[in-house]
Enzyme design. Structure first.
Site, short mmCIF file in Angstrom:
data_model
loop_
_atom_site.label_atom_id
_atom_site.label_comp_id
_atom_site.label_asym_id
_atom_site.label_seq_id
_atom_site.Cartn_x
_atom_site.Cartn_y
_atom_site.Cartn_z
N THR A 39 -6.11 -34.74 44.85
CA THR A 39 -6.25 -34.90 46.31
C THR A 39 -7.25 -33.90 46.86
OG1 THR A 39 -4.03 -35.82 46.61
CG2 THR A 39 -5.02 -34.74 48.51
N GLN A 98 -6.24 -42.48 37.01
CA GLN A 98 -5.38 -43.34 36.21
C GLN A 98 -6.08 -43.86 34.96
OE1 GLN A 98 -2.23 -43.78 36.58
NE2 GLN A 98 -1.91 -42.96 38.63
N ALA A 100 -4.67 -33.43 35.99
CA ALA A 100 -4.07 -33.03 34.72
C ALA A 100 -2.74 -33.72 34.45
CB ALA A 100 -3.89 -31.51 34.68
N CYS A 128 2.78 -41.29 45.49
CA CYS A 128 2.30 -40.68 46.73
C CYS A 128 2.62 -41.53 47.95
CB CYS A 128 0.80 -40.43 46.64
SG CYS A 128 0.34 -39.23 45.38
#
Length: 388
Positions: A70, A177, A198, A323
């Site tokens: 983000t 992803q 990570a 999220c």
């Protein structure tokens, strides 16, 4: 024993990453210091930087560590960039309507300057809409998620980058992803930046990176102050987390050579679910997808109901992006696909099953048996015997 099938939310910490973190916890020097302790810490960061760069298909100096994807997205999604030391202004941003919120919300761009490009019914970007946006005004910035976190649908990266480069637009590719699940080609194709995280690849939470296509083309920093990360991200580097990130990046580079294993499990899962109830819809089934992600939809099943039932039965699955889950409102991914023509009810949501290296056929069979039992109760029918 519980079965974890929510890798797209966060992958289990890999043993090499755990070992690297523990070892780095004993290194207390500041990597910006010139003494021996500082140089020891800096060497750990440098090694991890090289491993992350290798995963992205880049050189080590192109990697800028952040607190996560983000922050990396907020850094890259800015109108202000530098090329060869000269300031550039890109006044408008295009994103894909199915993108993760850290991309879809536009970062540091004003809301009015963000265009959300539509997708087809299978979740892939409408390239004609991208062409129209590129032709509609001055050079801008195009950001997109290479692989969707909910459906696993893979966007046509090569076509997107080629169109944007021809039009003079900056390209930011969120490969969070995709990493470890498919080859990462965006930077080689000409993208200006790639975003990584990570904990999606078996590393620790709280560390991510953006990787530049060229050291001469950079976004204006989000965090300013010190000279860390070549002045791209101020603040003392989190050495243990970075060490874990590097170790995970090294470990998962081999994963992209095992797509057949993951595809076999995906086929096993989809066949079992469609045998149980042919009216289930595998979202994005006609599009290229990640080999270990399945999202199913049923017009008479609320995703949250199934998620809770599976959790009680010992299976961790998701009703969408981590999220976004738990927030009021439906999935923006499903809503965008419905607008593109998918015959689905977005308000019902979808169940996402995402697996990884420790998942085998036995775990998929167990999930199918548990889901069949749940479906029998929900639909009022007898469970169907699953075929091994």
């Amino acid at each position: 024993m519980r079965v974890y099938l929510d890798h797209n939310a966060s992958a289990p910490l890999l043993q090499p990453a755990r070992d690297a973190i523990v070892a780095a916890l004993g290194v207390f020097g500041n990597p910006s210091s010139v003494h021996t302790e500082g140089r020891t810490a800096r060497s750990i960061v440098a090694k991890a930087r090289s491993e992350v760069a290798a995963l992205a298909g880049a050189e080590g100096e192109a990697v800028v560590f952040t607190s996560g994807a983000t922050e990396a997205a907020s850094t890259c999604l800015t109108p202000h960039w530098m090329r060869d030391g000269q300031s550039l202004l890109f006044p408008r941003l295009a994103v894909v309507d199915t993108d993760h919120p850290c991309i879809r919300e536009g970062g540091r761009f004003a809301f009015a300057d963000v265009t959300r490009l539509p997708v087809r019914s299978d979740g892939t970007l409408r390239l004609d809409a991208l062409d129209a946006w590129l032709a509609a005004g001055s050079a801008g910035l195009m950001a997109f998620c290479e692989a969707n976190s909910e459906t696993g649908v893979v966007q046509p990266t090569e076509a997107i980058v080629e169109r944007c480069r021809t039009a003079g637009a900056v390209v930011v590719c969120d490969s969070v992803q995709a990493a470890g699940r498919m080859p990462l080609e965006a930077l080689r194709r000409g993208a200006d930046a790639m975003i990584l995280s990570a904990h999606k690849i078996g590393g620790p939470k709280g560390i991510g990176a953006f990787v530049l296509g060229s050291p001469m083309m950079r976004p204006a920093p989000l965090l300013t102050g010190g000279a860390q990360e070549t002045r791209q991200r101020a603040g003392t580097e989190a050495v243990p987390l970075i060490a874990g990130f590097g170790a995970a990046a090294q470990a998962v580079r081999d994963e992209v050579s095992r797509p057949a294993d993951m595809l076999a499990l995906r086929q096993q899962l989809e066949t079992g679910l469609l045998t149980l109830a042919p009216e289930f819809i595998v979202l994005g089934a006609e599009a290229p997808r990640l080999p270990q992600t399945v999202m199913i939809h049923h017009p008479a099943l609320r995703a949250e109901t199934a998620q809770i039932a599976m959790d009680l039965a010992g299976f961790a699955v998701s009703a969408g992006s981590a999220c976004s889950s738990g927030k009021i409102g439906g999935s923006t991914v499903l809503e965008a696909m419905a607008r593109g023509g998918a015959a689905i009810d977005p308000s019902q949501g979808g169940i996402r099953v995402s697996f990884g290296r420790e998942t085998g056929a036995a775990e998929i069979d167990r999930f199918l048996a548990a889901f069949a039992s749940f479906w029998a109760r929900h639909a009022g029918t007898a469970p169907i015997q699953q075929v091994a």
